[in-house]
Design a protein around this motif. Sequence first.
Motif, PDB file in Angstrom:
ATOM      1  N   ARG A 193       0.826  -1.217   0.000  1.00 41.53           N
ATOM      2  CA  ARG A 193       0.000   0.000   0.000  1.00 41.53           C
ATOM      3  C   ARG A 193       0.852   1.254   0.000  1.00 41.53           C
ATOM      4  N   SER A 196       2.432   2.102  -3.390  1.00 41.21           N
ATOM      5  CA  SER A 196       1.545   2.541  -4.465  1.00 41.21           C
ATOM      6  C   SER A 196       1.349   4.049  -4.401  1.00 41.21           C
ATOM      7  N   TRP A 199      -3.920   4.586  -3.268  1.00 41.16           N
ATOM      8  CA  TRP A 199      -4.633   3.358  -2.906  1.00 41.16           C
ATOM      9  C   TRP A 199      -6.123   3.626  -2.992  1.00 41.16           C
ATOM     10  N   ARG A 200      -6.773   3.004  -3.959  1.00 46.69           N
ATOM     11  CA  ARG A 200      -8.179   3.272  -4.225  1.00 46.69           C
ATOM     12  C   ARG A 200      -9.077   2.351  -3.402  1.00 46.69           C
ATOM     13  N   TRP A 202     -11.468   0.318  -4.378  1.00 44.94           N
ATOM     14  CA  TRP A 202     -11.641  -1.045  -4.867  1.00 44.94           C
ATOM     15  C   TRP A 202     -10.447  -1.919  -4.513  1.00 44.94           C
ATOM     16  N   GLN A 203      -9.249  -1.303  -4.423  1.00 45.46           N
ATOM     17  CA  GLN A 203      -8.076  -2.076  -4.020  1.00 45.46           C
ATOM     18  C   GLN A 203      -8.185  -2.515  -2.567  1.00 45.46           C
ATOM     19  N   VAL A 206     -10.664  -5.449  -2.535  1.00 41.57           N
ATOM     20  CA  VAL A 206     -10.043  -6.667  -3.076  1.00 41.57           C
ATOM     21  C   VAL A 206      -9.049  -7.250  -2.076  1.00 41.57           C
ATOM     22  N   THR A 207      -8.267  -6.390  -1.428  1.00 37.00           N
ATOM     23  CA  THR A 207      -7.278  -6.882  -0.456  1.00 37.00           C
ATOM     24  C   THR A 207      -7.958  -7.547   0.736  1.00 37.00           C
TER      25      THR A 207
END
Length: 501
Positions: A193, A196, A199-200, A202-203, A206-207
């Motif tokens: 994280r 990146s 960090w959106r 949706w990420q 998903v994580t």
Amino acid sequence: MISLALSASDLRLLLWLRARHARSTINRALHLLGVGVEAGGRTERLYQLYAVGLMAVWAVIMWSWLLDTVVKGFVLAGASAAVLAVQVALAACALALVWMGVNGLRTSPLKLTHADIAQVAASSVSARAMVLVAVGAQVLGGAVVGAAVGFLLGAGAEAASAFGSGAAVGFAALGAVAVAAAIGSGWLVGVVRLASSQWRAWQVVVTVVALVAVAGAGVVLAFVAGPSAFALAAAAVVLPAFTALLLVAPRMNMTAVIKENALYADLQPFGVFSPLSEQAKADYRRRRKLATRPPRFALLPGEGRRALAARAVLSHARQYDGLFALVVQGVCVVPLGATAVLGVGGPVLFLFWLQVVALMPAGVRELSRVFRDDVRNRLIRERLPFSTLELLVFDSLPAFVLTTVLACAVCALVAPPGVPAVGAAVLAVVINGCTLFTCGLDAVRLTPRGPRPCYEYGAIAMVLTAFLLSLFAPWPIATAGIALVAVTSAFIIHHGAECPH
């Protein structure tokens, strides 16, 4: 080759710093025994050896007692219970992966103090070296704890004939590997994280889903496939996780790491060895955390006493850290006192209740937190046209209602035969109200220059009154005695001289 040499130099520097920090911590701990690691004479060195040897003997005795207790408990419980305990422990290691991963999403896993930020993070020391040393220290400590717990479980399961010989050593290794896998996976999430650019949402989703899926697979392995399959899965996670961690670490945004460590760095001076009281440290931590949060929610409309209750609701909603303490107060502390008064656990339960209310007052402190904040802030207090007792009642009303509802529900369920549910609920209301009023004693003096009562005195009076009356009278009389202590505390608060400090 040059980069490898620099990495080795960074590792040596960071390890040396860790060793110095460990030495300072040990020195402060030994000061509690009147010794230290500083240079001294022969007599002082002999006393240091004596103190260290005494602590080592105590640790060995405690470990032997714990091991013997676990083994006897598993033998009495039987083989099936031993297998279930091992499965639950393995499942807990799998669920720890979710907890570590979510923490990595919330804040930086690499922790830096103010000195680290100024001297280490802002220097040429590589991020890979900092991550390697930090995660290595955390994995080492976690592996030791995991190995100890695994050894205890293995020894108990072996004694209960649930597993074969050598189970203690095998489960110790399994516990160390499982904890290391959970820590490494959590660190990987946090480092990825921070590496990146953005960090959106949706990420994050998903994580979290991936962490839950991996943890679910670990739980299934723990309960279905057995310890051997779980050990292979944990070992298969460790090496890839740490390899990926070291590969991604140099790409971390150190500015973001430093920013996310601001709160951690500010709280470091207020640790175990701080000379301040625990209440002062807890208040500072709470205010510091609150300062980093954006304001949420709006004040409900209302005037007069209704405004006090509305602002208390807003305060608890914004400072949600204390909600768990309120739940514990309503679900555990108050029902514990009610069961003691109802004669369920005998006189020993009163002693346990006294220890809980006097030594663990987190719930009742949170119950009256808004009141204490108003009294402490004189700019606000001077503009509130309410007496001390009124301010205590209406500032604490929302939290009191929450804890009372929980306590009444629990007391109605655990009430012994012959005690009506309504009577148990009334007892819960009286106990919760008495603890609230005794907590308000911290804010007053008997006279402007006279002695100052405190919550601990009121809590002791409540428990002692209930105990003495329960020796020769039924529980309604003990309830009346607790109510009398509450009324007396309220009288002192109303007629005393307000003194917040």
